[in-house]
Design a protein around this motif. Structure first.
Motif, PDB file in Angstrom:
ATOM      1  N   PRO A 180       0.813  -1.217   0.000  1.00  0.00           N
ATOM      2  CA  PRO A 180       0.000   0.000   0.000  1.00  0.00           C
ATOM      3  C   PRO A 180       0.841   1.258   0.000  1.00  0.00           C
ATOM      4  CG  PRO A 180      -0.038  -1.060   2.152  1.00  0.00           C
ATOM      5  CD  PRO A 180       0.637  -2.012   1.219  1.00  0.00           C
ATOM      6  N   SER A 181       2.114   1.170   0.385  1.00  0.00           N
ATOM      7  CA  SER A 181       2.966   2.349   0.382  1.00  0.00           C
ATOM      8  C   SER A 181       3.274   2.823  -1.023  1.00  0.00           C
ATOM      9  CB  SER A 181       4.276   2.049   1.122  1.00  0.00           C
ATOM     10  OG  SER A 181       5.032   1.076   0.440  1.00  0.00           O
ATOM     11  N   ALA A 182       2.950   1.997  -2.022  1.00  0.00           N
ATOM     12  CA  ALA A 182       3.187   2.399  -3.408  1.00  0.00           C
ATOM     13  C   ALA A 182       2.265   3.527  -3.834  1.00  0.00           C
ATOM     14  CB  ALA A 182       2.992   1.200  -4.343  1.00  0.00           C
ATOM     15  N   GLY A 183       1.225   3.793  -3.047  1.00  0.00           N
ATOM     16  CA  GLY A 183       0.340   4.907  -3.367  1.00  0.00           C
ATOM     17  C   GLY A 183      -1.112   4.510  -3.319  1.00  0.00           C
ATOM     18  N   ARG A 184      -1.933   5.436  -2.835  1.00  0.00           N
ATOM     19  CA  ARG A 184      -3.361   5.168  -2.676  1.00  0.00           C
ATOM     20  C   ARG A 184      -4.025   4.767  -3.977  1.00  0.00           C
ATOM     21  NH1 ARG A 184      -7.684   6.302   0.629  1.00  0.00           N
ATOM     22  NH2 ARG A 184      -9.563   7.138  -0.338  1.00  0.00           N
TER      23      ARG A 184
ATOM     24  N   GLU B 243     -13.782   1.996  11.405  1.00  0.00           N
ATOM     25  CA  GLU B 243     -12.411   2.464  11.205  1.00  0.00           C
ATOM     26  C   GLU B 243     -11.780   1.713  10.040  1.00  0.00           C
ATOM     27  OE1 GLU B 243      -8.177   2.831  13.692  1.00  0.00           O
ATOM     28  OE2 GLU B 243      -9.959   1.971  14.638  1.00  0.00           O
ATOM     29  N   LEU B 244     -11.060   2.442   9.204  1.00  0.00           N
ATOM     30  CA  LEU B 244     -10.392   1.852   8.051  1.00  0.00           C
ATOM     31  C   LEU B 244      -8.902   2.132   8.144  1.00  0.00           C
ATOM     32  CD1 LEU B 244     -10.506   0.552   5.159  1.00  0.00           C
ATOM     33  CD2 LEU B 244     -10.818   2.885   4.278  1.00  0.00           C
ATOM     34  N   VAL B 245      -8.083   1.084   8.027  1.00  0.00           N
ATOM     35  CA  VAL B 245      -6.628   1.238   8.042  1.00  0.00           C
ATOM     36  C   VAL B 245      -6.062   0.668   6.749  1.00  0.00           C
ATOM     37  CG1 VAL B 245      -6.465   1.175  10.546  1.00  0.00           C
ATOM     38  CG2 VAL B 245      -6.291  -0.955   9.254  1.00  0.00           C
ATOM     39  N   SER B 246      -4.950   1.236   6.307  1.00  0.00           N
ATOM     40  CA  SER B 246      -4.360   0.773   5.051  1.00  0.00           C
ATOM     41  C   SER B 246      -3.730  -0.603   5.204  1.00  0.00           C
ATOM     42  CB  SER B 246      -3.315   1.777   4.559  1.00  0.00           C
ATOM     43  OG  SER B 246      -2.271   1.907   5.507  1.00  0.00           O
ATOM     44  N   SER B 247      -3.133  -0.879   6.360  1.00  0.00           N
ATOM     45  CA  SER B 247      -2.487  -2.171   6.573  1.00  0.00           C
ATOM     46  C   SER B 247      -2.387  -2.453   8.058  1.00  0.00           C
ATOM     47  CB  SER B 247      -1.089  -2.174   5.948  1.00  0.00           C
ATOM     48  OG  SER B 247      -0.453  -3.433   6.121  1.00  0.00           O
ATOM     49  N   THR B 248      -2.509  -3.712   8.428  1.00  0.00           N
ATOM     50  CA  THR B 248      -2.321  -4.128   9.815  1.00  0.00           C
ATOM     51  C   THR B 248      -1.964  -5.593   9.831  1.00  0.00           C
ATOM     52  OG1 THR B 248      -3.247  -4.045  12.046  1.00  0.00           O
ATOM     53  CG2 THR B 248      -4.705  -4.818  10.298  1.00  0.00           C
ATOM     54  N   GLY B 249      -1.516  -6.066  10.987  1.00  0.00           N
ATOM     55  CA  GLY B 249      -1.218  -7.486  11.086  1.00  0.00           C
ATOM     56  C   GLY B 249      -2.480  -8.315  11.046  1.00  0.00           C
ATOM     57  N   SER B 250      -3.381  -8.054  11.998  1.00  0.00           N
ATOM     58  CA  SER B 250      -4.634  -8.797  12.086  1.00  0.00           C
ATOM     59  C   SER B 250      -5.707  -7.898  12.677  1.00  0.00           C
ATOM     60  CB  SER B 250      -4.462 -10.042  12.970  1.00  0.00           C
ATOM     61  OG  SER B 250      -5.699 -10.554  13.406  1.00  0.00           O
ATOM     62  N   THR B 251      -6.807  -7.721  11.980  1.00  0.00           N
ATOM     63  CA  THR B 251      -7.903  -6.914  12.517  1.00  0.00           C
ATOM     64  C   THR B 251      -8.501  -7.564  13.757  1.00  0.00           C
ATOM     65  OG1 THR B 251      -9.446  -7.963  10.955  1.00  0.00           O
ATOM     66  CG2 THR B 251      -8.484  -5.843  10.298  1.00  0.00           C
ATOM     67  N   ASN B 252      -8.514  -8.892  13.804  1.00  0.00           N
ATOM     68  CA  ASN B 252      -9.018  -9.560  14.998  1.00  0.00           C
ATOM     69  C   ASN B 252      -8.154  -9.235  16.211  1.00  0.00           C
ATOM     70  OD1 ASN B 252     -11.252 -10.892  13.861  1.00  0.00           O
ATOM     71  ND2 ASN B 252     -10.748 -12.800  14.904  1.00  0.00           N
ATOM     72  N   SER B 253      -6.848  -9.323  16.046  1.00  0.00           N
ATOM     73  CA  SER B 253      -5.946  -9.026  17.162  1.00  0.00           C
ATOM     74  C   SER B 253      -6.081  -7.578  17.608  1.00  0.00           C
ATOM     75  CB  SER B 253      -4.494  -9.309  16.746  1.00  0.00           C
ATOM     76  OG  SER B 253      -4.299 -10.683  16.501  1.00  0.00           O
ATOM     77  N   ASP B 254      -6.212  -6.675  16.648  1.00  0.00           N
ATOM     78  CA  ASP B 254      -6.335  -5.257  16.980  1.00  0.00           C
ATOM     79  C   ASP B 254      -7.588  -4.976  17.792  1.00  0.00           C
ATOM     80  OD1 ASP B 254      -4.022  -4.894  15.568  1.00  0.00           O
ATOM     81  OD2 ASP B 254      -4.964  -3.965  13.821  1.00  0.00           O
TER      82      ASP B 254
ATOM     83  N   GLU C 115     -19.854  -2.111  22.062  1.00  0.00           N
ATOM     84  CA  GLU C 115     -20.271  -3.093  21.067  1.00  0.00           C
ATOM     85  C   GLU C 115     -20.527  -2.392  19.733  1.00  0.00           C
ATOM     86  OE1 GLU C 115     -23.274  -6.807  20.997  1.00  0.00           O
ATOM     87  OE2 GLU C 115     -24.272  -4.883  21.333  1.00  0.00           O
ATOM     88  N   GLY C 116     -20.217  -3.085  18.648  1.00  0.00           N
ATOM     89  CA  GLY C 116     -20.506  -2.549  17.332  1.00  0.00           C
ATOM     90  C   GLY C 116     -19.343  -1.869  16.649  1.00  0.00           C
ATOM     91  N   ALA C 117     -18.149  -1.945  17.230  1.00  0.00           N
ATOM     92  CA  ALA C 117     -16.972  -1.385  16.568  1.00  0.00           C
ATOM     93  C   ALA C 117     -16.615  -2.251  15.362  1.00  0.00           C
ATOM     94  CB  ALA C 117     -15.802  -1.309  17.534  1.00  0.00           C
ATOM     95  N   VAL C 118     -16.301  -1.594  14.256  1.00  0.00           N
ATOM     96  CA  VAL C 118     -15.915  -2.276  13.018  1.00  0.00           C
ATOM     97  C   VAL C 118     -14.522  -1.799  12.621  1.00  0.00           C
ATOM     98  CG1 VAL C 118     -16.478  -2.672  10.591  1.00  0.00           C
ATOM     99  CG2 VAL C 118     -18.325  -2.376  12.257  1.00  0.00           C
ATOM    100  N   LEU C 119     -13.636  -2.735  12.324  1.00  0.00           N
ATOM    101  CA  LEU C 119     -12.290  -2.402  11.861  1.00  0.00           C
ATOM    102  C   LEU C 119     -12.047  -3.092  10.533  1.00  0.00           C
ATOM    103  CD1 LEU C 119      -9.496  -1.127  12.256  1.00  0.00           C
ATOM    104  CD2 LEU C 119      -8.837  -3.188  13.534  1.00  0.00           C
ATOM    105  N   VAL C 120     -11.740  -2.292   9.510  1.00  0.00           N
ATOM    106  CA  VAL C 120     -11.511  -2.796   8.163  1.00  0.00           C
ATOM    107  C   VAL C 120     -10.074  -2.499   7.769  1.00  0.00           C
ATOM    108  CG1 VAL C 120     -12.303  -2.744   5.758  1.00  0.00           C
ATOM    109  CG2 VAL C 120     -13.910  -2.234   7.616  1.00  0.00           C
ATOM    110  N   ALA C 121      -9.412  -3.454   7.154  1.00  0.00           N
ATOM    111  CA  ALA C 121      -8.045  -3.251   6.666  1.00  0.00           C
ATOM    112  C   ALA C 121      -7.999  -3.473   5.161  1.00  0.00           C
ATOM    113  CB  ALA C 121      -7.074  -4.202   7.363  1.00  0.00           C
TER     114      ALA C 121
END
Length: 295
Positions: free
Chosen positions: A17-21, A50-61, A71-77
């Motif tokens: 993803p660092s190559a550019g959006r 919440e949207l992140v460009s990259s992460t190890g694991s959304t479950n772990s985060d 309750e109801g938090a959503v994390l998308v990578a």
């Protein structure tokens, strides 16, 4: 989370993803603001997106923050570098090639007994399969307990998967779905994607919205029934869409034991009931189940 426990894609060049959006216009990015506008509403289940460009694991985060988040938090990578599946399997996939996200649920706040929380894996499967089928226009099926199957050239392929994990008084559910992966990006023939299944829709935004709305709907029904899989309709709906039932299977169980026979039911505990050649039935609650060719 993982799109498929034993058929996961591997990273390819150009997935950084660092190559550019806008480096890959065939795989456009998701919009965090658009997702929040669509999903976070007064009285709705989803309280943040919440949207992140990259992460190890959304479950772990999410699990790490479960105690502090409502309750109801959503994390998308857009990309995961250390995604996890059942039985400690791991995988990574090209950035923006699929949906990689986790949600935080707190069924105890709805008086759902903890002994019924394991049904959330199957609930997420039903919700995902229903949404993908309607939105993408492809036939979907579920392989017990957590894989989403699509048809590619007449064969069942694993295109998605679910991982539910306990985090204190919460449950984190990770969902992965292969959307635009090409055949060259799949490491084994048994993997699949919506593109390979000739889906009518491969735009990740409406797909993600549809899955989350379907998940909220099924979760609401299940909670209203106190987590009862029968009263909520979950057990019947899961069985109707489970391609494992009626198949000859081999279950590789903890401890190295193997069980072979016909999968005949999903019981009230969410376990797969296997009838062996001598007519005996055994409920499988954990292990790896392989579909064998009938006949």
């Amino acid at each position: 989370m993982t799109p498929s426990d034993d058929s996961s894609p591997v990273p390819r060049s150009g997935s950084d993803p660092s190559a550019g959006r806008w480096s890959n216009l065939e795989r456009p990015p998701l919009s965090a603001s658009a997702l929040r506008r669509a999903l976070v509403t007064d009285g709705g289940l989803w309280t943040s997106a919440e949207l992140v460009s990259s992460t190890g694991s959304t479950n772990s985060d999410l699990a790490a923050r479960a105690a502090e988040l409502p309750e109801g938090a959503v994390l998308v990578a857009e990309e995961q570098t250390a995604g996890r599946g059942r039985l400690d399997r791991t995988w990574t996939a090209p950035a923006r090639s699929g949906l990689f996200f986790s949600v935080l649920l707190k069924p105890g706040e709805h008086q759902v007994p903890t002994e019924r929380w394991h049904w959330l894996t199957l609930l997420a499967g039903v919700a995902t399969a229903t949404a993908v089928s309607r939105t993408a226009g492809v036939d979907t099926a579920l392989k017990w307990p957590n894989d989403l199957l699509v048809a590619v050239e007449g064969e069942e392929r694993k295109a998605g998967g679910i991982l539910a994990e306990r985090a204190g008084d919460s449950v984190v559910i990770g969902i992965g779905l292969n959307v635009t992966l090409s055949a060259a990006e799949l490491p084994v023939p048994l993997a699949g994607s919506l593109t390979l299944a000739k889906a009518a829709v491969t735009d990740r935004d409406p797909l993600l919205r549809a899955v989350l709305r379907s998940l909220a709907d099924w979760y609401g029904r299940w909670c209203a029934a106190g987590g009862d899989p029968g009263a909520s309709g979950l057990q019947e709906t899961y069985a109707a869409g489970c391609s494992t039932l009626g198949r000859t299977v081999r279950a590789e169980l903890p401890g190295g034991r193997t069980l072979s026979g016909e999968a005949v039911a999903v019981d009230g505990e969410g376990r797969l009931v296997v009838r062996t050649g001598d007519g005996a039935e055994e409920a499988v609650g954990a292990g790896d189940v392989v579909h064998l060719r009938n006949g």
